[in-house]
Design an enzyme around this catalytic site. Structure first.
Site, PDB file in Angstrom:
ATOM      1  N   GLU A 129     -26.746 -18.099  15.977  1.00 18.72           N
ATOM      2  CA  GLU A 129     -26.247 -18.524  14.668  1.00 18.72           C
ATOM      3  C   GLU A 129     -24.724 -18.651  14.746  1.00 18.72           C
ATOM      4  O   GLU A 129     -24.075 -17.746  15.271  1.00 18.72           O
ATOM      5  CB  GLU A 129     -26.613 -17.500  13.587  1.00 18.72           C
ATOM      6  CG  GLU A 129     -26.260 -18.014  12.204  1.00 18.72           C
ATOM      7  CD  GLU A 129     -26.598 -17.005  11.087  1.00 18.72           C
ATOM      8  OE1 GLU A 129     -27.050 -15.897  11.371  1.00 18.72           O
ATOM      9  OE2 GLU A 129     -26.369 -17.365   9.935  1.00 18.72           O
ATOM     10  N   MET A 271     -27.208  -9.503  14.279  1.00 18.25           N
ATOM     11  CA  MET A 271     -27.917 -10.765  14.113  1.00 18.25           C
ATOM     12  C   MET A 271     -29.407 -10.542  14.004  1.00 18.25           C
ATOM     13  O   MET A 271     -30.010  -9.820  14.794  1.00 18.25           O
ATOM     14  CB  MET A 271     -27.575 -11.670  15.308  1.00 18.25           C
ATOM     15  CG  MET A 271     -28.216 -13.026  15.237  1.00 18.25           C
ATOM     16  SD  MET A 271     -27.647 -13.965  13.784  1.00 18.25           S
ATOM     17  CE  MET A 271     -29.122 -14.918  13.432  1.00 18.25           C
ATOM     18  N   HIS A 305     -29.767  -4.512   6.387  1.00 17.97           N
ATOM     19  CA  HIS A 305     -29.436  -5.926   6.163  1.00 17.97           C
ATOM     20  C   HIS A 305     -30.222  -6.820   7.131  1.00 17.97           C
ATOM     21  O   HIS A 305     -30.886  -7.772   6.717  1.00 17.97           O
ATOM     22  CB  HIS A 305     -27.924  -6.119   6.336  1.00 17.97           C
ATOM     23  CG  HIS A 305     -27.454  -7.517   6.147  1.00 17.97           C
ATOM     24  ND1 HIS A 305     -26.967  -7.981   4.945  1.00 17.97           N
ATOM     25  CD2 HIS A 305     -27.415  -8.578   6.990  1.00 17.97           C
ATOM     26  CE1 HIS A 305     -26.636  -9.256   5.067  1.00 17.97           C
ATOM     27  NE2 HIS A 305     -26.902  -9.638   6.311  1.00 17.97           N
ATOM     28  N   GLU A 306     -30.146  -6.498   8.420  1.00 17.27           N
ATOM     29  CA  GLU A 306     -30.822  -7.360   9.399  1.00 17.27           C
ATOM     30  C   GLU A 306     -32.334  -7.277   9.223  1.00 17.27           C
ATOM     31  O   GLU A 306     -33.038  -8.278   9.339  1.00 17.27           O
ATOM     32  CB  GLU A 306     -30.420  -6.994  10.827  1.00 17.27           C
ATOM     33  CG  GLU A 306     -28.912  -6.970  11.093  1.00 17.27           C
ATOM     34  CD  GLU A 306     -28.162  -8.201  10.625  1.00 17.27           C
ATOM     35  OE1 GLU A 306     -28.751  -9.294  10.593  1.00 17.27           O
ATOM     36  OE2 GLU A 306     -26.962  -8.066  10.263  1.00 17.27           O
TER      37      GLU A 306
END
Ligand code: ARG
Ligand code: ZN
Length: 886
Positions: A129, A271, A305-306
């Site tokens: 990304e 990520m 979060h991931e």
């Protein structure tokens, strides 16, 4: 250089070709890596078909690699049937359905951009990304092309015993030459930015999680062997996050394996690659003696979060990169809620708003101001910003506030029901919220389209005869580089009215039959709008924007006495804290004005009394008190000063120090009491109560240390020596680091000797020195750039030393000699040659140059011009500096 191209949202077209299957074979070697990619492609029925003459060609993105061969449907392509240039591989007239077998050679060992396939320490890893996949193989590198992948990794067995990719491990074997191979299959279609691979010699921590439907998921955390004793907390964090998402949103994990790998060289935080998250090691590795309370909570936050991205980002992904906040704003909102639930909701809110005001508000008022959904970019990497992430989360939070938790949840359910497996837009998300709740969110969409922080003004009028109270709001959004004129927005403003005895009045709006709760959400939609409350027995003190219900600047025109009253009584903890911050900021900026006018600053006694009352409040959460007695930082004060004046970092610094020292002298005994009362009694623990006690104890220590007496210095040194955890070590060392004395030098040396083998702890050693508020700090930072433990190739080191110096130590960075500016520009120039993404981040620290007094402004401008004139400047840095200079 030639001006790089701008990409515009309005130019979006669906892809001409879709990819159904991708089969990748990697032969990983130290000298070069061979990638064989077999793509099953077909024309996109949803794309403009064109006639025989205008049928769109097949264009695959690719850069920095050598093409070895291309086969179409099993046969080598004739040279006239394809073209290759620096950026792409094109088939001008392909059939409607085809397979391509493309073999390329790449050099991960030379890749210092940390984008695509690269090496970190001894391992291979990837970061795709936003547009890194095109550095691995030729492919339509855009998020709306979703495919099913199989991946085979081949590498030397002894050096790379661990070979990982997305999805399920389906096969493995040995080769006769000492190599082995592993094959992975990801059953979920995904865009290529979620592809990942890892190869290395790694320790693996194993655990399992049983999902609510009773499936057992294998959890794996891979780290370098030396860090095997630092991953337990991360594993617990992962299990907490998985359970929370089931309970809160009904969302369950979908594969049999969930893997996390920690790497030292990483451009960002982490990520969310499908089934194989790759993390900056600082968000995985922690032990009581190496990590602070903040580090532990950051691990919870980033792991969550991931993990949450698996649904918000991966199962439902983005149509194009302009929609980035669709996954990031929503996922930040989700991780904020998670942290609020496992720690303290008010304290979490306060620290998020601190970040927003210190970094997002300035971004929204500067040259890089952009809407939560940007409409144009040169390099997408420059738009992974506090606006897309944090303001994006605020926008979701407003939807949550307007709909209420039940309808919000229905909206989420509908979003997944409609869009699972698709690449969608922000309209699709907001549409699901509107349809599930029956609310009209048309005007609300402006939050995604208009940049700038709206200013909301509130005027009030009490009618003692009718017993009514009227609040009149007006809203205004300042011009930003993208647009001069702004339309009024849909703004939820949570309001309470505080009675003279400090309690809340029940609220009844005119037209309502009975009073409602004591906090009401008023929805502003017009430039000017009034709301009248009835049955208000006495004139109240208004508490507006409770919980920071919208990311706006509020001008409520309250007197100091009213603000002090709210600091003592507001039942809304956020607004109580905010009242204190308003008082402190005002007092500090007044002192700054006195200092600039050459007058000696004088302290405000009423403020000292209000401060003392809060400091000694035994009824409140300790972490809350710690926040309430912490003054706004210099970056935030600079932003406030810039609203009415040019920034003078010297005056801000001196005024803040004056206020701290005056408080310390006046309330010395009270700080001693608070310090002693909140010492740890048992063993170190990271629960909210223990963390709160430590943060209040260390806040008190900071004031006491600020006295800078020999006793204070001695006490800091012995606290530093006695600490049994990194939180207390860092607290004492940080306070000591601002005082020029021998103990400071000794402590910094001892820290280094103790931790010289640990790269993550050394980041703290660099940061402490970069943040030290001493006049020779610019020279120290310059010297540290040559320290053997520093490496400009490692982004954590660059952030710890250069980033901290420039963003958290404004007084030293903005030294009027200009040495801080020269240092930053030199680092941007050095970084740009191999890691443009980090170079651009660093260059952005000049963004606010126009807000400074003339000496500094001109010095910064000169450095920006110097950067812009560099030969071979990257598009990343060009985009930042050209906007800054415009
Ligand atoms: N999606 C990642 C996250 O969880 C960030 C990736 C950033 N990559 C980049 N090239 N800027 O937030
Ligand atoms: Zn994210």
């Amino acid at each position: 250089m030639t001006t790089p191209n701008m990409i515009h949202l309005k130019d979006y077209r669906p892809p001409a070709f879709l990819v159904d299957f991708v089969d990748l074979v990697f032969e990983l070697k130290e000298t070069d890596t061979r990638v064989k990619s077999t793509l099953t492609l077909r024309r996109n029925p949803a794309a403009a078909p064109g006639d025989a003459a205008t049928r769109p060609p097949l264009v695959l993105d690719g850069r920095d690699m050598a093409l070895v061969s291309v086969l179409m449907d099993g046969r080598p392509l004739a040279t006239e049937d394809f073209q290759v240039d620096e950026r792409s591989l094109t088939l001008p007239d392909p059939p409607d359905a085809l397979t391509l077998e493309i073999t390329t050679r790449i050099q991960p060992q030379e890749n210092r951009s940390l984008e695509g396939l690269y090496r970190s320490d001894g391992m291979f890893c990837t970061q795709c990304e936003a547009e890194g996949f095109r550095k691995i193989t030729y492919f339509p590198d855009r998020p709306d092309v979703m495919a099913a992948y199989t991946v085979t990794l081949i590498a030397d067995r002894s050096k790379y015993p661990v070979l990982l990719s997305n999805g399920n491990r389906v096969d493995a074997g040995e080769l006769s030459d000492g190599r082995h191979w592993v094959k992975w299959e990801d059953p979920f279609k995904k865009p290529c930015y979620l592809f990942a691979l890892v190869a290395g010699d790694l320790f693996c921590l194993k655990d399992t999680f049983r999902t609510k439907s009773g499936r057992d998921v294998r959890l794996r955390i891979y780290v370098e062997h030396e860090n095997r004793d630092k991953c337990d907390y991360a594993m617990q964090a992962l299990k907490k996050a998985m359970a929370w998402d089931e309970k809160t949103f009904g969302l369950e994990y979908d594969l049999d394996d969930y893997m996390i790998v920690a790497v030292n060289d990483f451009n960002m935080g982490a990520m969310e690659n499908k089934g194989l998250n790759i993390f900056n090691s600082k968000f995985v590795l922690a032990r009581q003696d190496t990590a602070t309370d903040t580090d532990f909570w950051n691990i919870d936050r980033v792991i969550a979060h991931e993990y949450f991205h698996n649904w918000t980002g991966n199962r439902v992904t983005l149509r194009n990169w302009f929609q980035l906040s669709l996954k990031e704003g929503l996922t930040v909102f989700r991780d904020q809620e998670f942290t609020a639930d496992i720690t303290s909701r008010p304290v979490k809110r306060i620290s998020d708003v601190r970040t927003l005001r210190s970094f997002q508000f300035p971004e929204d008022a500067g040259p890089m101001a952009h809407p939560v959904r940007p409409s144009a970019y040169i390099k997408m990497d420059n738009f992974y910003t506090v606006t897309v992430y944090e303001k994006g989360a605020e926008v979701i939070r407003m939807i949550h506030r307007i709909l209420g938790p039940e309808d919000f949840r229905k909206g989420m359910d509908l979003y997944f029901e409609r869009h699972d497996g698709q690449a969608v837009t922000i309209e699709d998300f907001v549409g699901a919220m509107a349809d599930a709740s029956g609310r009209d969110l048309g005007q609300f969409m402006l939050w995604y389209a208009q940049a700038g922080t709206p200013v909301v003004t509130a005027a009030r009028a009490y009618d003692p005869v009718r017993k009514t109270y009227t609040l009149t709001f007006s809203q205004f959004c300042p011009p930003t580089p993208d647009a001069a004129e702004k339309a009024p927005m849909h703004i939820p403003v949570a309001v309470g009215l505080i009675a003279p005895d400090g309690g809340d009045f029940p609220l009844q709006l005119s037209g309502e039959k009975t009073p409602g709760p004591t906090t009401r959400v008023l929805e502003l939609r017009k430039a000017d709008e009034s709301f009248t409350f009835v049955n208000v027995p006495a004139p109240p003190v208004p508490s507006i924007l409770r919980g920071f219900s919208a990311p706006v600047k509020l001008r409520a025109g309250c007197s100091d006495a009213e603000v002090r009253f709210r600091f003592a009584h507001d039942s809304d903890p956020f607004n109580r804290w905010d009242a204190g911050q308003t008082l402190f900021a005002k007092v500090i900026l007044e002192r700054a004005a006195e200092i600039r006018a050459g007058r000696p600053p004088v302290m405000d006694d009423a403020l000292v009394a209000a401060f003392r009352q809060t400091l000694l409040d035994e009824t409140e959460d300790r972490a809350f008190i710690a926040h309430a007695v912490t003054l706004p930082g210099e970056p935030e004060l600079a932003t406030l000063m810039s609203e009415s004046d040019l920034i003078d970092p010297d005056a801000v610094h001196q005024a803040r120090r004056f206020v701290i020292q005056t408080l310390a002298q006046t309330l010395r005994d009270d700080f001693e009491t608070v310090f002693e009362r909140n010492r740890d009694t048992g063993p170190y623990r990271v629960d909210p109560v223990s963390v709160g006690r430590r943060s209040l104890k260390n806040a008190a220590l900071a004031y006491l240390g600020g006295l800078e007496t020999p006793e204070a210095i001695q006490r800091l040194f012995s606290e530093f020596e006695a600490a049994d955890n990194m939180t207390d070590t860092m607290a004492a060392l940080t306070i000591l680091s601002h005082i020029p004395c021998d103990e400071r030098i000794q402590a910094i040396d001892r820290f280094y000797e103790r931790w010289r083998h640990d790269v993550l702890v050394l980041d703290k050693w660099f940061s402490i020195q970069a943040a030290a508020q001493l006049s020779d700090t610019p020279a120290t930072v310059r010297k540290l750039l040559d320290h053997p433990a520093f490496s400009i190739r490692n982004p954590n080191k660059v952030r710890a030393l250069v980033g901290v110096f420039c963003s958290l130590n404004p007084w030293c960075f903005h030294s009027p000699t200009g040495e801080g500016y020269a240092l930053l520009a030199d680092q941007v120039a050095a970084l740009d040659g191999f890691n443009p993404m980090i170079a651009a981040r660093m260059a952005g620290m000049f963004n606010h140059w126009k807000k400074y007094e003339p000496v500094r402004r001109n010095l910064m401008k000169a450095q920006l011009e110097r950067i812009k004139a560099l030969p071979n400047l990257s598009g990343n840095v060009y985009e930042i500096v050209s906007k800054a200079l415009a």
